[in-house]
Design an enzyme around this catalytic site. Structure first.
Site, short mmCIF file in Angstrom:
data_model
loop_
_atom_site.label_atom_id
_atom_site.label_comp_id
_atom_site.label_asym_id
_atom_site.label_seq_id
_atom_site.Cartn_x
_atom_site.Cartn_y
_atom_site.Cartn_z
N CYS A 125 0.82 -1.19 0.00
CA CYS A 125 0.00 0.00 0.00
C CYS A 125 0.86 1.26 0.00
CB CYS A 125 -0.98 -0.02 1.17
SG CYS A 125 -2.33 1.15 0.99
N ASP A 194 -2.92 0.96 10.32
CA ASP A 194 -4.12 1.78 10.56
C ASP A 194 -4.48 1.69 12.03
OD1 ASP A 194 -4.31 0.85 7.51
OD2 ASP A 194 -5.28 2.79 7.81
P1 RI2 Z 1 0.37 6.19 6.96
C1 RI2 Z 1 -3.47 3.39 4.65
O1 RI2 Z 1 -4.86 3.22 4.60
C2 RI2 Z 1 -2.74 2.08 4.47
O2 RI2 Z 1 -3.39 0.98 5.06
C3 RI2 Z 1 -1.43 2.40 5.22
O3 RI2 Z 1 -0.69 1.28 5.54
C4 RI2 Z 1 -1.99 3.11 6.44
O4 RI2 Z 1 -3.10 3.89 5.95
C5 RI2 Z 1 -1.02 3.99 7.17
O5 RI2 Z 1 -0.58 5.03 6.36
P2 RI2 Z 1 -5.78 3.94 3.44
O6 RI2 Z 1 -6.09 5.31 3.99
O7 RI2 Z 1 -0.36 6.82 8.11
O8 RI2 Z 1 -5.00 3.96 2.17
O9 RI2 Z 1 1.65 5.54 7.40
O10 RI2 Z 1 -7.01 3.09 3.39
O11 RI2 Z 1 0.56 7.11 5.78
#
Ligand code: RI2
Length: 308
Positions: A125, A194
């Site tokens: 991701c 998350d």
């Molecule tokens: P940072 C994202 O969720 C991904 O799951 C990623 O690993 C997590 O948030 C943390 O991201 P989404 O918003 O806070 O893409 O490290 O559903 O940037």
């Protein structure tokens, strides 16, 4: 942006990434307090509470949003006037935003020390916290060779290869189902978070758990990059983390599958603590078993006593 616009942006994933979601929510609450024109404290409290509930309802899984909002409202029960409430919310929001941005840099420095020169790194991701470790290792001259999963259905992996390229790192993109096939050529896996539960389990983008399983099978270290506001006080009291399910239109376009075909679109999954080698936080590199301590020490006890 109004609180409604921020909530819509979070719900539609125009605003995404657990940390960014929390920061935007804090900024929105600050703006709402700044622009509040009324003179009655109770009315302002009700207005801010409504804003808080609107934001919290936007996405259910990432506890960063909840912790960010709690941080903004910390100590507001004690204030005695509209001006005091405005000042308290503004100061709390600014403090949370500054600390959350600082935390990413610290995580990068701590985590880079876990990367050896020339390590082949797999990430999943688009996590700014995980990327901060990889980019710091690059800055430290460790020449990491980076692999990123596509991360369907939103394909955040494309954001990741772009972020890496902007940092001067050429990377390799793989489809999600190639992770186990690739694992024999990987030295370390680094993902974001998350939510970290009180038992040390990780809630992260769908697909993380199978990557962790493949890493565990191949004896490849699995590292999680998570600021302390990604740890969940709520899980300490038995609350389960709600796994968001989103619309099927994110997975297939109309007409791509026969009528009556059911489509599941879970957004996150749970990785058990035993598959996690370490969690890199801004207060240190810790084992998953330290989650309880982090919650009590770093997130305070307000929620805890309220729940007993
Ligand atoms: P940072 C994202 O969720 C991904 O799951 C990623 O690993 C997590 O948030 C943390 O991201 P989404 O918003 O806070 O893409 O490290 O559903 O940037």
């Amino acid at each position: 942006m109004s609180l409604e616009e921020i909530a819509t942006g979070i719900r539609s994933m125009q605003i995404r990434g657990a940390a960014e979601i929390a920061r935007r929510a804090a900024e929105g609450l600050k703006q709402a307090a700044q622009s509040y024109e009324g003179r009655d404290l109770q009315e302002m409290r009700a207005f801010m509470e409504a804003g808080k509930e609107l934001l919290l309802a936007s996405r259910p899984t990432a506890v960063s949003l909840w912790n960010g909002v709690q941080a903004v409202f910390k100590g507001t029960a004690m204030v005695g006037s509209v001006e005091e409430l405005r000042t308290r919310i503004t100061r709390n929001a600014d403090d949370f935003i500054v600390r959350s941005k600082g935390a990413v840099g610290t995580i990068g420095r701590f985590g880079s020390r876990r990367i050896r020169p020339g390590d082949r790194v797999l990430t999943h991701c688009n996590s700014k916290a995980a990327l901060s470790i990889i980019i710091q290792a690059h800055k430290d001259g460790k020449r990491p060779e980076v692999y990123a999963t596509e991360s369907r259905p939103w394909r955040q992996g494309l954001l990741t290869v772009r972020d890496l390229s902007e940092a001067g790192i050429n990377s390799t993109l793989i489809v999600d189902s190639a992770a186990r096939w690739l694992m024999k050529d990987i030295d370390i896996v680094i993902v974001g978070a998350d939510t970290i539960c009180s038992n040390g389990a990780l809630i992260n983008k769908i697909g993380t758990a199978q990557i962790a399983l493949a890493a565990h099978e191949a004896r490849v270290p699995f590292l999680v990059a998570a600021e302390t506001f990604k740890f969940s006080p709520k899980t300490m009291y038995g609350e389960l983390v709600e796994i968001e399910e989103r619309d099927s239109s994110e997975v297939v376009k109309p007409g791509e599958v026969p009528e009556g075909t059911r489509i599941l679109n879970p957004v996150f999954d749970a990785t058990p603590a035993e598959y996690i080698d370490a969690i890199v936080t801004e207060v240190g590199v810790v084992p998953p078993s330290a989650a309880y301590e982090i919650i009590v020490k770093e997130l305070g006890q307000d929620y805890i006593f309220e729940r007993n």
